[in-house]
Design a protein around this motif. Structure first.
Motif, mmCIF file in Angstrom:
data_model
loop_
_atom_site.group_PDB
_atom_site.id
_atom_site.type_symbol
_atom_site.label_atom_id
_atom_site.label_comp_id
_atom_site.label_asym_id
_atom_site.label_seq_id
_atom_site.Cartn_x
_atom_site.Cartn_y
_atom_site.Cartn_z
ATOM 1 N N PHE A 14 28.783 11.971 21.343
ATOM 2 C CA PHE A 14 29.876 11.292 22.030
ATOM 3 C C PHE A 14 30.701 10.482 21.031
ATOM 4 O O PHE A 14 31.934 10.502 21.063
ATOM 5 C CB PHE A 14 29.326 10.399 23.141
ATOM 6 N N ASN A 15 30.026 9.791 20.141
ATOM 7 C CA ASN A 15 30.736 9.020 19.110
ATOM 8 C C ASN A 15 31.537 9.940 18.190
ATOM 9 O O ASN A 15 32.620 9.570 17.731
ATOM 10 C CB ASN A 15 29.754 8.160 18.313
ATOM 11 N N LEU A 16 31.026 11.132 17.926
ATOM 12 C CA LEU A 16 31.766 12.099 17.119
ATOM 13 C C LEU A 16 33.033 12.556 17.855
ATOM 14 O O LEU A 16 34.105 12.668 17.245
ATOM 15 C CB LEU A 16 30.879 13.289 16.775
ATOM 16 N N LEU A 17 32.933 12.778 19.157
ATOM 17 C CA LEU A 17 34.124 13.107 19.950
ATOM 18 C C LEU A 17 35.183 12.023 19.805
ATOM 19 O O LEU A 17 36.368 12.317 19.605
ATOM 20 C CB LEU A 17 33.770 13.237 21.431
ATOM 21 N N LYS A 18 34.762 10.774 19.927
ATOM 22 C CA LYS A 18 35.710 9.660 19.808
ATOM 23 C C LYS A 18 36.309 9.610 18.402
ATOM 24 O O LYS A 18 37.499 9.316 18.247
ATOM 25 C CB LYS A 18 35.019 8.341 20.150
ATOM 26 N N LEU A 19 35.528 9.914 17.396
ATOM 27 C CA LEU A 19 36.026 9.943 16.021
ATOM 28 C C LEU A 19 37.071 11.046 15.855
ATOM 29 O O LEU A 19 38.098 10.845 15.206
ATOM 30 C CB LEU A 19 34.865 10.134 15.043
ATOM 31 N N TRP A 20 36.827 12.197 16.449
ATOM 32 C CA TRP A 20 37.768 13.311 16.361
ATOM 33 C C TRP A 20 39.120 12.963 16.968
ATOM 34 O O TRP A 20 40.141 13.501 16.548
ATOM 35 C CB TRP A 20 37.219 14.546 17.063
ATOM 36 N N THR A 21 39.160 12.081 17.961
ATOM 37 C CA THR A 21 40.435 11.753 18.599
ATOM 38 C C THR A 21 41.375 11.015 17.654
ATOM 39 O O THR A 21 42.559 10.874 17.954
ATOM 40 C CB THR A 21 40.246 10.905 19.876
ATOM 41 N N LYS A 22 40.888 10.578 16.530
ATOM 42 C CA LYS A 22 41.753 9.943 15.534
ATOM 43 C C LYS A 22 42.593 10.981 14.790
ATOM 44 O O LYS A 22 43.588 10.656 14.167
ATOM 45 C CB LYS A 22 40.923 9.127 14.545
ATOM 46 N N ASP A 23 42.196 12.263 14.873
ATOM 47 C CA ASP A 23 42.953 13.347 14.256
ATOM 48 C C ASP A 23 44.107 13.760 15.166
ATOM 49 O O ASP A 23 43.987 13.741 16.385
ATOM 50 C CB ASP A 23 42.055 14.568 14.021
ATOM 51 N N GLU A 24 45.198 14.137 14.574
ATOM 52 C CA GLU A 24 46.373 14.567 15.337
ATOM 53 C C GLU A 24 46.109 15.811 16.181
ATOM 54 O O GLU A 24 46.694 15.978 17.235
ATOM 55 C CB GLU A 24 47.544 14.863 14.385
ATOM 56 N N ASP A 25 45.225 16.691 15.727
ATOM 57 C CA ASP A 25 45.003 17.953 16.415
ATOM 58 C C ASP A 25 43.921 17.884 17.497
ATOM 59 O O ASP A 25 43.553 18.887 18.082
ATOM 60 C CB ASP A 25 44.678 19.058 15.418
ATOM 61 N N PHE A 26 43.405 16.688 17.794
ATOM 62 C CA PHE A 26 42.374 16.551 18.818
ATOM 63 C C PHE A 26 42.628 15.260 19.589
ATOM 64 O O PHE A 26 42.212 14.186 19.182
ATOM 65 C CB PHE A 26 40.976 16.516 18.180
ATOM 66 N N LYS A 27 43.329 15.369 20.687
ATOM 67 C CA LYS A 27 43.675 14.195 21.485
ATOM 68 C C LYS A 27 43.224 14.391 22.926
ATOM 69 O O LYS A 27 43.342 15.481 23.476
ATOM 70 C CB LYS A 27 45.189 13.947 21.479
ATOM 71 N N TYR A 28 42.718 13.331 23.505
ATOM 72 C CA TYR A 28 42.472 13.299 24.934
ATOM 73 C C TYR A 28 42.343 11.854 25.387
ATOM 74 O O TYR A 28 42.130 10.956 24.577
ATOM 75 C CB TYR A 28 41.256 14.129 25.343
ATOM 76 N N ILE A 29 42.466 11.654 26.684
ATOM 77 C CA ILE A 29 42.328 10.322 27.271
ATOM 78 C C ILE A 29 40.874 10.167 27.712
ATOM 79 O O ILE A 29 40.384 10.939 28.547
ATOM 80 C CB ILE A 29 43.289 10.145 28.451
ATOM 81 N N ASP A 30 40.203 9.195 27.163
ATOM 82 C CA ASP A 30 38.789 8.958 27.436
ATOM 83 C C ASP A 30 38.641 8.221 28.765
ATOM 84 O O ASP A 30 39.060 7.073 28.905
ATOM 85 C CB ASP A 30 38.199 8.136 26.288
ATOM 86 N N SER A 31 38.032 8.864 29.753
ATOM 87 C CA SER A 31 37.847 8.247 31.064
ATOM 88 C C SER A 31 37.009 6.979 30.991
ATOM 89 O O SER A 31 37.142 6.095 31.834
ATOM 90 C CB SER A 31 37.177 9.232 32.026
ATOM 91 N N HIS A 32 36.152 6.889 29.999
ATOM 92 C CA HIS A 32 35.304 5.705 29.855
ATOM 93 C C HIS A 32 36.123 4.478 29.456
ATOM 94 O O HIS A 32 35.698 3.352 29.684
ATOM 95 C CB HIS A 32 34.191 5.961 28.835
ATOM 96 N N GLN A 33 37.292 4.693 28.877
ATOM 97 C CA GLN A 33 38.159 3.591 28.472
ATOM 98 C C GLN A 33 39.099 3.145 29.585
ATOM 99 O O GLN A 33 39.791 2.142 29.440
ATOM 100 C CB GLN A 33 38.996 3.994 27.247
#
Length: 174
Positions: free
Chosen positions: A27-46
């Motif tokens: 899960f933390n890796l998913l959140k880290l990936w969202t810092k890249d331009e090519d991997f974006k999503y809105i985290d429901s947990h936030q």
């Protein structure tokens, strides 16, 4: 009704407090990936207030339901250590599939080769709620995409698996 634009990620914490010893590392890796331009999503947990592990069970469940109601898809992370029947993971799966009708992107870390040829091993990772629903042949309302846990595959899956536009129907697509 909530605006459903979030991605809900679920995993088994394996009852550990050290994040390196449980699936929270994925899960933390998913959140880290969202810092890249090519991997974006809105985290429901936030999208909701934080809750503590020490909160009452009903408080936790209420927060989980609110997050699920704001989600368009669930990413389910299943490792070899995922427990069959512990914690809130089964509750999250049950609510996601039965109440909120979320499509699942089921991801498997540490998989090499063709995922289709490893089906018996993947089934061993399924928590109780998932197994009951995927083995129920009368469930034609499920949309579950089984993929390797990789940035590229998850990114591609998120484009095709949302409550707004489900391109793939069925419990066992990969």
């Amino acid at each position: 009704m909530a605006y459903r634009n979030g991605v809900y990620a679920a995993f088994d914490g394996q009852g550990k407090t050290n994040p390196s010893e449980s699936d929270i590392r994925y899960f933390n890796l998913l959140k880290l990936w969202t810092k890249d331009e090519d991997f974006k999503y809105i985290d429901s947990h936030q999208k909701t207030n934080a809750v503590r592990d020490s909160s009452k069970e009903e408080t936790l469940k209420r927060a989980l339901r609110e997050r699920l109601s704001n989600s368009k898809v669930m990413i389910l992370i299943l490792s070899n250590d995922t427990n069959y029947d512990r914690g809130f993971l089964n509750y999250e799966i049950e609510k996601a599939l039965d109440h909120y009708k979320l499509p699942l992107v089921i991801t498997y870390p540490d998989i090499e080769g063709n995922i289709n040829k490893q089906w018996p091993d993947l089934e061993k990772r399924w928590p109780k709620a998932l197994k009951e629903r995927l083995k129920d042949n009368s469930r034609d309302d499920l949309s579950c995409l089984h993929i390797k846990f990789s940035k590229e595959q998850i990114s591609r899956a998120l484009k095709y698996m949302t409550v707004h536009d489900i391109k793939y129907k069925g419990p066992r697509l990969y």
